[in-house]
Design a protein around this motif. Structure first.
Motif, PDB file in Angstrom:
ATOM      1  N   UNK A 168      -4.526  -5.544   3.300  1.00  0.00           N
ATOM      2  CA  UNK A 168      -4.134  -6.485   4.344  1.00  0.00           C
ATOM      3  C   UNK A 168      -4.272  -7.910   3.821  1.00  0.00           C
ATOM      4  N   UNK A 169      -5.362  -8.190   3.146  1.00  0.00           N
ATOM      5  CA  UNK A 169      -5.599  -9.527   2.594  1.00  0.00           C
ATOM      6  C   UNK A 169      -4.571  -9.862   1.522  1.00  0.00           C
ATOM      7  N   UNK A 170      -4.293  -8.930   0.637  1.00  0.00           N
ATOM      8  CA  UNK A 170      -3.315  -9.164  -0.437  1.00  0.00           C
ATOM      9  C   UNK A 170      -1.932  -9.389   0.150  1.00  0.00           C
ATOM     10  N   UNK A 171      -1.566  -8.625   1.173  1.00  0.00           N
ATOM     11  CA  UNK A 171      -0.222  -8.767   1.739  1.00  0.00           C
ATOM     12  C   UNK A 171      -0.041 -10.102   2.447  1.00  0.00           C
ATOM     13  N   UNK A 172      -1.134 -10.800   2.758  1.00  0.00           N
ATOM     14  CA  UNK A 172      -1.008 -12.088   3.426  1.00  0.00           C
ATOM     15  C   UNK A 172      -0.384 -13.140   2.524  1.00  0.00           C
ATOM     16  N   UNK A 173      -0.403 -12.901   1.231  1.00  0.00           N
ATOM     17  CA  UNK A 173       0.185 -13.863   0.297  1.00  0.00           C
ATOM     18  C   UNK A 173       1.629 -13.508  -0.052  1.00  0.00           C
ATOM     19  N   UNK A 212       0.811  -1.195   0.000  1.00  0.00           N
ATOM     20  CA  UNK A 212       0.000   0.000   0.000  1.00  0.00           C
ATOM     21  C   UNK A 212       0.851   1.254   0.000  1.00  0.00           C
ATOM     22  N   UNK A 213       0.251   2.328  -0.442  1.00  0.00           N
ATOM     23  CA  UNK A 213       0.896   3.616  -0.454  1.00  0.00           C
ATOM     24  C   UNK A 213       1.317   3.973   0.969  1.00  0.00           C
ATOM     25  N   UNK A 214       2.556   4.411   1.153  1.00  0.00           N
ATOM     26  CA  UNK A 214       3.083   4.735   2.479  1.00  0.00           C
ATOM     27  C   UNK A 214       2.264   5.807   3.180  1.00  0.00           C
ATOM     28  N   UNK A 239     -12.052   4.107   2.692  1.00  0.00           N
ATOM     29  CA  UNK A 239     -10.635   3.986   3.040  1.00  0.00           C
ATOM     30  C   UNK A 239     -10.358   2.704   3.814  1.00  0.00           C
ATOM     31  N   UNK A 240     -11.212   2.392   4.794  1.00  0.00           N
ATOM     32  CA  UNK A 240     -10.960   1.203   5.610  1.00  0.00           C
ATOM     33  C   UNK A 240     -11.148  -0.074   4.790  1.00  0.00           C
ATOM     34  N   UNK A 241     -12.092  -0.076   3.870  1.00  0.00           N
ATOM     35  CA  UNK A 241     -12.255  -1.241   2.987  1.00  0.00           C
ATOM     36  C   UNK A 241     -11.035  -1.408   2.089  1.00  0.00           C
ATOM     37  N   UNK A 242     -10.515  -0.294   1.598  1.00  0.00           N
ATOM     38  CA  UNK A 242      -9.297  -0.327   0.772  1.00  0.00           C
ATOM     39  C   UNK A 242      -8.125  -0.897   1.584  1.00  0.00           C
ATOM     40  N   UNK A 243      -7.974  -0.431   2.813  1.00  0.00           N
ATOM     41  CA  UNK A 243      -6.894  -0.929   3.674  1.00  0.00           C
ATOM     42  C   UNK A 243      -7.055  -2.416   3.977  1.00  0.00           C
TER      43      UNK A 243
END
Length: 112
Positions: A35-40, A2-4, A27-31
């Motif tokens: 989070x889900x994508x970073x789990x992979x 995600x964008x810093x 915003x929270x849905x985007x975050x």
């Protein structure tokens, strides 16, 4: 990743327009999707913990908005608490792992 700027934004200090519930929910849905994508991704645990912390703060701000419907306030409050407990569980593990890797790196230098 995600964008810093998303990771460093404190939703409680955003401008009035950004306090609109629709924008905060967006915003929270985007975050959450990040989070889900970073789990992979390999070695993404620190990023996930930071994302979880930002998600928790966004949900807390939403729960405290005066004009939010009661059912949404309650949901945001419950989710905020769940994300906070996740952050609490992950943070001590990360600091222990960081210290361990630091100690191991120092030991390797001493052996060379």
């Amino acid at each position: 990743m995600p964008d810093e700027t998303l990771l460093n934004d404190d939703p409680s200090v955003l401008g009035d327009k950004s306090r609109q519930p629709e924008l905060l929910v967006s915003a929270v849905l985007h975050l959450m999707s990040h989070y889900t994508v970073s789990s992979t991704q390999k070695d993404a645990e620190q990023t996930r913990t930071r994302l979880a912390s930002v998600i928790e703060r966004h949900l807390k701000v939403l729960a405290n908005l005066p004009d939010l419907a009661p059912v949404l306030k309650a949901t945001c409050q419950q989710l905020s608490e769940q994300w906070a407990s996740l952050v609490e569980r992950k943070s001590p593990q990360q600091s222990k792992m960081h210290r361990l890797s630091w100690l191991l790196a120092g030991a390797r230098r001493d052996l060379n």
